[in-house]
Design a protein around this motif. Structure first.
Motif, PDB file in Angstrom:
ATOM      1  N   ALA A   1      -3.522   2.225   1.556  1.00 49.76           N
ATOM      2  CA  ALA A   1      -2.292   2.855   2.056  1.00 49.76           C
ATOM      3  C   ALA A   1      -1.754   2.079   3.250  1.00 49.76           C
ATOM      4  CB  ALA A   1      -2.564   4.311   2.439  1.00 49.76           C
ATOM      5  N   ALA A   2      -2.658   1.650   4.132  1.00 52.01           N
ATOM      6  CA  ALA A   2      -2.242   0.829   5.271  1.00 52.01           C
ATOM      7  C   ALA A   2      -1.710  -0.511   4.805  1.00 52.01           C
ATOM      8  CB  ALA A   2      -3.416   0.634   6.228  1.00 52.01           C
ATOM      9  N   ALA A   3      -2.407  -1.142   3.883  1.00 57.66           N
ATOM     10  CA  ALA A   3      -1.984  -2.456   3.387  1.00 57.66           C
ATOM     11  C   ALA A   3      -0.619  -2.394   2.720  1.00 57.66           C
ATOM     12  CB  ALA A   3      -3.026  -3.010   2.420  1.00 57.66           C
ATOM     13  N   ASN A   4      -0.332  -1.319   2.034  1.00 58.39           N
ATOM     14  CA  ASN A   4       0.973  -1.192   1.384  1.00 58.39           C
ATOM     15  C   ASN A   4       2.104  -1.171   2.400  1.00 58.39           C
ATOM     16  OD1 ASN A   4       0.388  -1.201  -1.412  1.00 58.39           O
ATOM     17  ND2 ASN A   4      -0.420   0.868  -1.273  1.00 58.39           N
ATOM     18  N   VAL A   5       1.903  -0.474   3.527  1.00 60.68           N
ATOM     19  CA  VAL A   5       2.921  -0.463   4.588  1.00 60.68           C
ATOM     20  C   VAL A   5       3.083  -1.865   5.168  1.00 60.68           C
ATOM     21  CG1 VAL A   5       3.502   0.419   6.880  1.00 60.68           C
ATOM     22  CG2 VAL A   5       2.568   1.966   5.155  1.00 60.68           C
ATOM     23  N   VAL A   6       1.971  -2.532   5.435  1.00 59.56           N
ATOM     24  CA  VAL A   6       2.030  -3.874   6.011  1.00 59.56           C
ATOM     25  C   VAL A   6       2.765  -4.822   5.076  1.00 59.56           C
ATOM     26  CG1 VAL A   6       0.658  -5.887   6.694  1.00 59.56           C
ATOM     27  CG2 VAL A   6      -0.019  -3.601   7.457  1.00 59.56           C
ATOM     28  N   MET A   7       2.404  -4.826   3.805  1.00 59.51           N
ATOM     29  CA  MET A   7       3.041  -5.754   2.875  1.00 59.51           C
ATOM     30  C   MET A   7       4.521  -5.474   2.734  1.00 59.51           C
ATOM     31  SD  MET A   7       0.222  -6.567  -0.111  1.00 59.51           S
ATOM     32  CE  MET A   7      -0.483  -4.923  -0.336  1.00 59.51           C
ATOM     33  N   ASP A   8       4.895  -4.194   2.612  1.00 57.65           N
ATOM     34  CA  ASP A   8       6.318  -3.858   2.489  1.00 57.65           C
ATOM     35  C   ASP A   8       7.107  -4.307   3.710  1.00 57.65           C
ATOM     36  OD1 ASP A   8       5.962  -2.718   0.011  1.00 57.65           O
ATOM     37  OD2 ASP A   8       5.868  -0.650   0.758  1.00 57.65           O
TER      38      ASP A   8
END
Length: 398
Positions: A290-297
């Motif tokens: 979930a954290a990685a998805n925010v970072v990538m976006d």
């Protein structure tokens, strides 16, 4: 509240003494700043060693982590989660490779890449197992990644070490050509060397490495644990060089501070693994993804990457002004994007200590290279403060 001296005592008595810590107890952060227990503010140009790419307490990241923690923090990788599937899709699209795997750290990502390269080589020939890495490299602290690290000081006293690794000078294509043969299964390089002193390759060098790997049927593994996730102005630093690896490894900034590592591989290379050949208990759990998805976006957005490039240029100009002001003290300014190094004519620890007293957190690597890996959200005002502080500190140190 536990008193400051009690925290120092507790740590000294109970924590394994593997870190040479600074006398600073951090309490919280906000944007590009950290605060100690007394409320003193520090401008952060270390970002947890290139981890906090969105700074501290970035609201969308905090909200995503809190929301996911209230739903599902962890489940076994024997089951599917939307968060992991979405993160894998994003990473595959961004890398241009075929499959992704999530681990917990950079060392684990590199371990997985080494295993995959060895299995892929084994399918071609049981003797195809040698991995060539570079001098001054750093790939982790497990036994395999320690052995892949081309700095003897990290390996001393930890033998016997795994076999099958050799080293060539970073940036020397002729040396690599001489070292490679049909038993070479992979070449493992950092796209930009971080721990080794911030060394940037030439376009010709990486292009030749790619050609040599293709000629010998060897894989090119690029370690982007420090240089990736937008740090160098593209989502992956290798995008600057017009090449693509067979495997790329990531960690540090991928979770914005939540521990997560990853490697991506082409479909043909990834097919060397089947069920049971690799795995992890915690890697790719819903919270981390979930954290990685925010970072990538956030980081992959063109405007964000443009900002990183602009701030990298502005920071480099500021560092060059320091070199002009202190020509005998500063030997070189080098790096890419917001991964920059200032090479000194002396050990850099005293300068790091003095900056900390001035409310500025920086880092020294390779003994005499000041390394700057700030949050990618920094602005010109933060860079101006850094340069002004460094001017003041350098003027005071003979």
């Amino acid at each position: 509240m536990t008193q400051t001296h009690d925290i120092y005592t507790l740590d000294t008595q109970h924590y394994l003494p593997v870190f040479k810590r600074y006398p600073l107890i951090l309490d919280h952060g906000d944007g590009a700043y950290l605060y100690d227990r007394d409320g003193r503010r520090y401008l952060d140009f270390l970002a947890g060693i290139a981890v906090n790419v969105l700074g501290h307490a970035y609201p969308p990241l905090v909200e995503a982590i809190a929301r996911q923690a209230g739903r599902l923090i962890h489940c076994s990788n024997l089951y599917y989660t939307a968060e992991q599937a979405t993160a894998a899709e994003k990473l595959v699209k961004l890398s241009g490779l075929g499959k992704a795997f999530f681990a917990n750290s950079g060392a684990e990502a590199n371990e997985g890449a080494i295993k995959l390269a060895r299995r892929h080589g084994y399918r071609l020939s049981p003797q195809k197992s040698t991995i060539i890495s570079a001098t001054a490299s750093f790939h982790g602290r497990t036994l395999a990644t320690l052995t892949a690290t081309g700095q003897p000081k990290y390996r001393e006293g930890f033998g016997p070490l795994p076999g099958g690794f050799s080293y060539v000078h970073y940036g020397d294509g002729d040396a690599l050509a001489a070292a490679m043969d049909d038993n070479t299964c992979a070449v493992l390089l950092e796209t930009v060397q971080g721990e080794g002193g911030v060394h940037v390759p030439t376009r010709d060098y990486l292009a030749r490495v790619r050609e040599l790997c293709d000629a010998h049927g060897a894989l090119l593994i690029l370690d982007e644990i420090q240089s990736g996730i937008g740090r160098c102005g593209h989502f992956f630093a290798y995008e600057h060089y017009g090449i693509r690896p067979d495997i790329v490894t990531l960690a540090k900034g991928l979770g914005g501070g939540v521990p997560i590592g990853a490697f991506c591989a082409t479909d043909s290379v990834a097919s060397a693994f089947g069920p049971g050949d690799h795995g992890t208990t915690f890697g790719g759990n819903p919270l981390a993804c979930a954290a990685a998805n925010v970072v990538m976006d956030t980081v992959a957005a063109p405007d964000f990457l443009r900002h990183v490039g602009d701030m990298g240029d502005y920071l480099r100009d500021g560092l060059e002004s320091l070199r002009a002001a202190y020509p005998g003290r500063i030997r070189d300014v080098r790096g890419l994007g917001l991964l920059l190094g200032l090479e000194l004519d002396r050990d850099g620890r005293a300068i790091v200590d003095a900056c900390l007293q001035e409310g500025l957190i920086i880092n020294c690597t390779a003994g005499n290279v000041l390394r700057f890996v700030p949050p990618l959200i920094i602005e010109r005002e933060h860079i101006n403060t850094l340069i002004t502080t460094l001017h003041r500190v350098l003027a005071q140190i003979a």
